[in-house]
Design a protein around this motif. Structure first.
Motif, PDB file in Angstrom:
ATOM      1  N   ASP A   1       0.850  -1.185   0.000  1.00  0.00           N
ATOM      2  CA  ASP A   1       0.000   0.000   0.000  1.00  0.00           C
ATOM      3  C   ASP A   1       0.890   1.241   0.000  1.00  0.00           C
ATOM      4  O   ASP A   1       1.150   1.842   1.026  1.00  0.00           O
TER       5      ASP A   1
ATOM      6  N   SER B   1      -5.789  -2.732  15.129  1.00  0.00           N
ATOM      7  CA  SER B   1      -5.916  -2.038  13.851  1.00  0.00           C
ATOM      8  C   SER B   1      -5.116  -2.742  12.758  1.00  0.00           C
ATOM      9  O   SER B   1      -5.592  -2.939  11.640  1.00  0.00           O
ATOM     10  N   GLU B   2      -3.883  -3.115  13.086  1.00  0.00           N
ATOM     11  CA  GLU B   2      -3.052  -3.815  12.099  1.00  0.00           C
ATOM     12  C   GLU B   2      -3.654  -5.178  11.763  1.00  0.00           C
ATOM     13  O   GLU B   2      -3.656  -5.602  10.613  1.00  0.00           O
TER      14      GLU B   2
ATOM     15  N   ARG C   1      -6.384  -4.736   9.307  1.00  0.00           N
ATOM     16  CA  ARG C   1      -5.858  -4.524   7.950  1.00  0.00           C
ATOM     17  C   ARG C   1      -5.452  -5.849   7.311  1.00  0.00           C
ATOM     18  O   ARG C   1      -5.739  -6.110   6.144  1.00  0.00           O
TER      19      ARG C   1
ATOM     20  N   GLN D   1      -8.678  -7.626   6.334  1.00  0.00           N
ATOM     21  CA  GLN D   1      -9.305  -6.982   5.164  1.00  0.00           C
ATOM     22  C   GLN D   1      -8.600  -7.317   3.867  1.00  0.00           C
ATOM     23  O   GLN D   1      -9.233  -7.502   2.838  1.00  0.00           O
ATOM     24  N   THR D   2      -7.276  -7.333   3.904  1.00  0.00           N
ATOM     25  CA  THR D   2      -6.509  -7.551   2.681  1.00  0.00           C
ATOM     26  C   THR D   2      -6.322  -9.030   2.363  1.00  0.00           C
ATOM     27  O   THR D   2      -5.743  -9.366   1.340  1.00  0.00           O
TER      28      THR D   2
ATOM     29  N   GLU E   1      -9.067   1.100  10.776  1.00  0.00           N
ATOM     30  CA  GLU E   1      -9.325   0.434   9.501  1.00  0.00           C
ATOM     31  C   GLU E   1     -10.835   0.396   9.263  1.00  0.00           C
ATOM     32  O   GLU E   1     -11.629   0.409  10.217  1.00  0.00           O
TER      33      GLU E   1
END
Length: 144
Positions: A9, A66-67, A70, A73-74, A130
């Motif tokens: 990203d 949060s990480e 991510r 999500q990815t 996120e």
């Protein structure tokens, strides 16, 4: 040491802690580290950034969640439980309490979201929520 990470990203740089461990060595817990950090902050007010609220433990937990969101999500991780298993093994988290996502579910994802909102101005690359977390709060969902 800190390193900027943009892998996957390029528009959103992230900061990550990079540790070097000699071959054959492992991380060991340092129970006095939190106390030392508080003393250092008190002794060096010009170098210690102002902490906007909450505890360092809450802030670090929010950054982990949060990480993890991510990564979910990815599609980097296939199962949400993988994040907790890796955190328990690699970060020496207490096996009886579960990993960061179980703990987020127990305290509520909304609480994590509020901590991140408080800390976002301190370092947006670390504490930006996120989209998955916002969606979970909006729809009353949990990680598990």
């Amino acid at each position: 040491r800190m390193a900027d990470v943009t892998e996957g990203d390029a528009d959103r740089a992230r900061r990550a802690l990079v540790f070097h461990i000699p071959v054959g060595h492992r991380f060991a817990r340092d129970p006095a580290l939190a106390e030392w950090l508080l003393e250092w902050r008190a002794d060096h007010p010009g170098q210690a950034h102002a902490w906007p609220g909450g505890t360092l433990k809450e802030g670090l937990h929010a950054a982990l969640v949060s990480e993890a969101a991510r990564l979910i999500q990815t599609g980097v991780v296939r199962r949400r439980s993988d994040v907790d298993l890796v955190a328990q093994a690699g970060l020496l988290m207490d096996l009886r309490r579960g990993g960061p996502l179980i703990q987020a579910d127990l305290q509520g994802v909304l609480a994590i979201s509020r901590v991140m909102a408080t800390l976002q101005d301190l370092d947006a690359a670390v504490w930006t929520r996120e989209a998955l977390i916002d969606d979970m709060v909006k729809n009353g969902r949990r990680f598990f």
